[in-house]
Design a protein around this motif. Sequence first.
Motif, PDB file in Angstrom:
ATOM      1  N   MET A 125       0.832  -1.180   0.000  1.00 33.91           N
ATOM      2  CA  MET A 125       0.000   0.000   0.000  1.00 33.91           C
ATOM      3  C   MET A 125       0.877   1.244   0.000  1.00 33.91           C
ATOM      4  SD  MET A 125      -3.098  -0.385   2.524  1.00 33.91           S
ATOM      5  CE  MET A 125      -3.773  -1.844   3.128  1.00 33.91           C
ATOM      6  N   ASN A 126       0.368   2.273  -0.614  1.00 31.88           N
ATOM      7  CA  ASN A 126       1.162   3.495  -0.655  1.00 31.88           C
ATOM      8  C   ASN A 126       0.815   4.385   0.549  1.00 31.88           C
ATOM      9  OD1 ASN A 126      -1.259   4.746  -1.223  1.00 31.88           O
ATOM     10  ND2 ASN A 126      -0.909   4.829  -3.424  1.00 31.88           N
ATOM     11  N   GLN A 127       1.567   5.458   0.684  1.00 36.67           N
ATOM     12  CA  GLN A 127       1.429   6.365   1.835  1.00 36.67           C
ATOM     13  C   GLN A 127       0.025   6.981   1.895  1.00 36.67           C
ATOM     14  OE1 GLN A 127       3.606   6.721   4.249  1.00 36.67           O
ATOM     15  NE2 GLN A 127       2.316   8.213   5.321  1.00 36.67           N
ATOM     16  N   PHE A 128      -0.529   7.327   0.741  1.00 36.02           N
ATOM     17  CA  PHE A 128      -1.860   7.941   0.699  1.00 36.02           C
ATOM     18  C   PHE A 128      -2.913   7.011   1.308  1.00 36.02           C
ATOM     19  CE2 PHE A 128      -5.910   8.663  -1.520  1.00 36.02           C
ATOM     20  CZ  PHE A 128      -6.159   9.967  -1.102  1.00 36.02           C
ATOM     21  N   THR A 129      -2.826   5.722   0.994  1.00 37.74           N
ATOM     22  CA  THR A 129      -3.787   4.754   1.518  1.00 37.74           C
ATOM     23  C   THR A 129      -3.640   4.618   3.028  1.00 37.74           C
ATOM     24  OG1 THR A 129      -3.672   3.563  -0.583  1.00 37.74           O
ATOM     25  CG2 THR A 129      -4.627   2.396   1.286  1.00 37.74           C
ATOM     26  N   HIS A 130      -2.401   4.598   3.522  1.00 38.25           N
ATOM     27  CA  HIS A 130      -2.164   4.504   4.961  1.00 38.25           C
ATOM     28  C   HIS A 130      -2.731   5.732   5.672  1.00 38.25           C
ATOM     29  CE1 HIS A 130       0.230   0.864   5.252  1.00 38.25           C
ATOM     30  NE2 HIS A 130       0.907   1.229   4.147  1.00 38.25           N
ATOM     31  N   ASP A 131      -2.501   6.898   5.112  1.00 40.99           N
ATOM     32  CA  ASP A 131      -3.013   8.129   5.716  1.00 40.99           C
ATOM     33  C   ASP A 131      -4.537   8.138   5.732  1.00 40.99           C
ATOM     34  OD1 ASP A 131      -0.459   9.015   6.147  1.00 40.99           O
ATOM     35  OD2 ASP A 131      -0.411  10.347   4.394  1.00 40.99           O
ATOM     36  N   LYS A 132      -5.123   7.634   4.650  1.00 37.23           N
ATOM     37  CA  LYS A 132      -6.580   7.584   4.556  1.00 37.23           C
ATOM     38  C   LYS A 132      -7.156   6.640   5.618  1.00 37.23           C
ATOM     39  CE  LYS A 132      -9.994   7.373   0.879  1.00 37.23           C
ATOM     40  NZ  LYS A 132     -10.230   7.043  -0.514  1.00 37.23           N
ATOM     41  N   ILE A 133      -6.556   5.482   5.781  1.00 41.11           N
ATOM     42  CA  ILE A 133      -7.003   4.517   6.792  1.00 41.11           C
ATOM     43  C   ILE A 133      -6.841   5.097   8.185  1.00 41.11           C
ATOM     44  CG2 ILE A 133      -6.491   2.276   7.849  1.00 41.11           C
ATOM     45  CD1 ILE A 133      -5.797   1.268   5.023  1.00 41.11           C
ATOM     46  N   ARG A 134      -5.701   5.743   8.429  1.00 43.29           N
ATOM     47  CA  ARG A 134      -5.448   6.381   9.719  1.00 43.29           C
ATOM     48  C   ARG A 134      -6.492   7.473   9.990  1.00 43.29           C
ATOM     49  NH1 ARG A 134      -0.047   7.732   8.926  1.00 43.29           N
ATOM     50  NH2 ARG A 134       0.566   5.577   8.935  1.00 43.29           N
TER      51      ARG A 134
END
Length: 72
Positions: free
Chosen positions: A1-10
């Motif tokens: 997963m990319n950083q954008f997806t991690h930030d979105k989940i967070r």
Amino acid sequence: MNQFTHDKIRGYAVLFVWMVYSTMKTNKEWEANYQAVIEKNQDVIETQAQAYSTLAQDVNEIKQIIVQENKN
């Protein structure tokens, strides 16, 4: 997963936690107000019950007086 997806989940996780906390806080406030209303209503009911008891006694006394007057 990319950083954008991690930030979105967070972000969704933080939003979810905030919503749960906010709901719990609001429910506690509502519950406290509700309990206060219940206690106030109980006081009113007790006062009315006492008044009804007195009224019932008065009615019985009046009935007895009427019955005694009708016998005479």
